[in-house]
Design an enzyme around this catalytic site. Structure first.
Site, PDB file in Angstrom:
ATOM      1  N   ASP A   1       0.678  -0.996  -0.159  1.00  0.00           N
ATOM      2  CA  ASP A   1       0.085  -0.045   0.140  1.00  0.00           C
ATOM      3  C   ASP A   1       0.831   0.995   0.105  1.00  0.00           C
ATOM      4  O   ASP A   1       0.724   2.589   0.653  1.00  0.00           O
ATOM      5  CB  ASP A   1      -0.454   0.003   0.916  1.00  0.00           C
ATOM      6  CG  ASP A   1      -2.070  -1.041   1.256  1.00  0.00           C
ATOM      7  OD1 ASP A   1      -2.775  -1.408   0.951  1.00  0.00           O
ATOM      8  OD2 ASP A   1      -1.717  -2.352   1.501  1.00  0.00           O
TER       9      ASP A   1
ATOM     10  N   HIS B   1      -6.362  -0.946  -6.004  1.00  0.00           N
ATOM     11  CA  HIS B   1      -6.274   0.554  -6.400  1.00  0.00           C
ATOM     12  C   HIS B   1      -5.371   1.139  -7.656  1.00  0.00           C
ATOM     13  O   HIS B   1      -5.783   1.193  -8.277  1.00  0.00           O
ATOM     14  CB  HIS B   1      -5.496   1.411  -5.582  1.00  0.00           C
ATOM     15  CG  HIS B   1      -6.488   2.145  -4.457  1.00  0.00           C
ATOM     16  ND1 HIS B   1      -6.721   3.210  -4.554  1.00  0.00           N
ATOM     17  CD2 HIS B   1      -7.005   1.195  -2.941  1.00  0.00           C
ATOM     18  CE1 HIS B   1      -7.369   3.377  -3.270  1.00  0.00           C
ATOM     19  NE2 HIS B   1      -7.747   2.808  -2.450  1.00  0.00           N
TER      20      HIS B   1
ATOM     21  N   HIS C   1      -4.488  -0.688   6.128  1.00  0.00           N
ATOM     22  CA  HIS C   1      -2.914   0.411   6.305  1.00  0.00           C
ATOM     23  C   HIS C   1      -3.177   0.261   7.352  1.00  0.00           C
ATOM     24  O   HIS C   1      -1.955   1.129   8.206  1.00  0.00           O
ATOM     25  CB  HIS C   1      -4.207   2.026   5.635  1.00  0.00           C
ATOM     26  CG  HIS C   1      -3.692   1.990   4.185  1.00  0.00           C
ATOM     27  ND1 HIS C   1      -4.434   3.033   3.516  1.00  0.00           N
ATOM     28  CD2 HIS C   1      -3.711   1.191   3.522  1.00  0.00           C
ATOM     29  CE1 HIS C   1      -4.470   2.891   2.238  1.00  0.00           C
ATOM     30  NE2 HIS C   1      -4.383   1.289   2.128  1.00  0.00           N
TER      31      HIS C   1
HETATM   32 MN   LIG Z   1      -6.602  -2.139  -1.139  1.00  0.00          MN
END
Ligand SMILES: [Mn+2]
Length: 378
Positions: free
Chosen positions: A8, A91, A204
């Site tokens: 990430d 993403h 995250h």
């Molecule tokens: Mn993701």
């Protein structure tokens, strides 16, 4: 054998209005810098392998600058002959296959292994006379594809080490969701204990899920829900015993101050409280948010926000989030009705964990009835 697990990095992400001296978005640069710090560490410590568990880029079509940064940094690893395995995350993976995946650009770089073809792949490595197999599932086109791939995952018993890489929200006792439209769910039982390590991406916050499974977390704080978290990556020592360390990198402080509950405060008290909070934060170069909860609208209108803005001048970003109550509005959910005192008491009593409820109920109802008949003048 040393392995780094990062995830990430969201290259290309940008936020807020603050620009650098060169006119670039400050947060975009911060995000590049966080990834660069991960690569700096790799170049210095020379791991045998570096794994990226998805969302290298923030979007399906990253900007030229984001692509350039990715290539520059990944080439540094390639030159050091550090194998870099990267799976695509939600993403950067296009919803339509025809769009084509940006990870294509990594296909011809030496020692770089991009995994983005909607299917489960294994990559064998031979390091220090040991065989290590990476099992990787990228973000998939559909939930079904993803689940079918999860079914196929199988430990290679001829390998000394098996490592699994996957990007998504593990579901179980707690859900590690990001609430994004295309996120995929990983049932806890997919994280077999037979793996020596499971490198997860998507959530995250750095999290140990079980002895062998970790989210490394994002490399930078992207929203206020990340505020206050340590950011970095995981360093893994694979030997007879497995050792993990969280390596913290230096990122811009993001502070979500504890909320100020306003309904019983005067304008002066609220402003004093805000000023005190800002003074403690020391705004220079930081990102912060102050929340004003349940603030009546006439009080809210009376606050001199210019003065507050002036105090926060050196910050990269600051915001005041106000939960304003309109005059005459009741702070109660619409479908909540208060019933008679007797039935409210009965409901309340039912929820309590106490003995002799029957006796208490009878006594209580009796008192309520007595008081109510008094009110009615009986
Ligand atoms: Mn993701």
């Amino acid at each position: 054998m040393k392995i780094l697990h990062v995830a990430d990095t969201h290259l290309g992400f940008s936020a807020y209005r603050k620009l650098t001296e060169d006119g670039m978005n400050q947060r975009e640069i911060d995000v590049y810098d966080a990834f660069k710090q991960c690569v700096d560490y790799a170049v210095k410590s020379k791991p045998d392998l570096m794994l990226h568990a998805g969302d290298l880029f923030d979007s399906v079509r990253p900007t030229n600058r984001a692509i350039t940064v990715a290539i520059q940094q990944i080439l540094r690893l390639s030159k050091e002959k550090i194998p870099f395995v990267v799976i695509s995350g939600n993403h950067e993976t296009p919803k339509l296959k025809e769009t084509g995946n940006i990870f294509n650009i990594f296909e011809h770089l030496d020692h770089v292994y991009p995994i983005y073809n909607n299917c489960y792949e294994t990559i064998p490595f031979e390091i220090d006379n040991k065989k290590i197999t990476i099992h990787a599932i990228p973000q998939c086109q559909t939930k079904k594809d993803f689940n079918d791939n999860l079914e196929k995952v199988k430990i290679d018993s001829s390998s000394d080490f098996n490592i699994f890489m996957v990007h998504g929200a593990v579901t179980g006792i707690k859900e590690f969701k990001m609430n994004e439209f295309n996120e995929l769910f990983i049932p806890t039982n997919a994280l077999s204990n037979d793996f020596d390590y499971v490198a997860l991406g998507h959530y995250h916050k750095y999290t140990k899920l079980q002895e062998n499974a970790f989210y490394s977390g994002s490399a930078e704080s992207l929203t206020f829900s990340d505020a206050g978290d340590k950011k970095g990556f995981i360093e893994l020592e694979l030997d007879k015993k497995i050792k993990h360390d969280f390596i913290e990198i230096s990122t811009r402080p993001m502070i979500d101050a504890s909320p100020i509950d306003c309904p019983n405060l005067t304008i002066e008290e609220i402003v004093r409280n805000i000023k005190e909070t800002i003074r403690k934060i020391e705004p220079k170069d930081k990102i912060f948010r102050i929340r004003l909860e349940n603030i009546p609208s006439h009080i809210y209108r009376g606050i001199d926000f210019n003065q507050i803005r002036e105090l926060s001048k050196g910050a990269v970003h600051f915001e005041i989030k106000s939960d304003v109550i309109k005059e005459g509005e009741l702070r109660m959910s619409e479908n909540y009705k208060i019933e008679s005192i007797a039935s409210e008491f009965e409901k309340y009593l039912k929820k309590q964990k106490i003995p002799d409820k029957e006796v208490l109920l009878k006594l209580g109802l009796d008192y309520i009835q007595r008081v109510e008949s008094k009110d009615e003048g009986k």
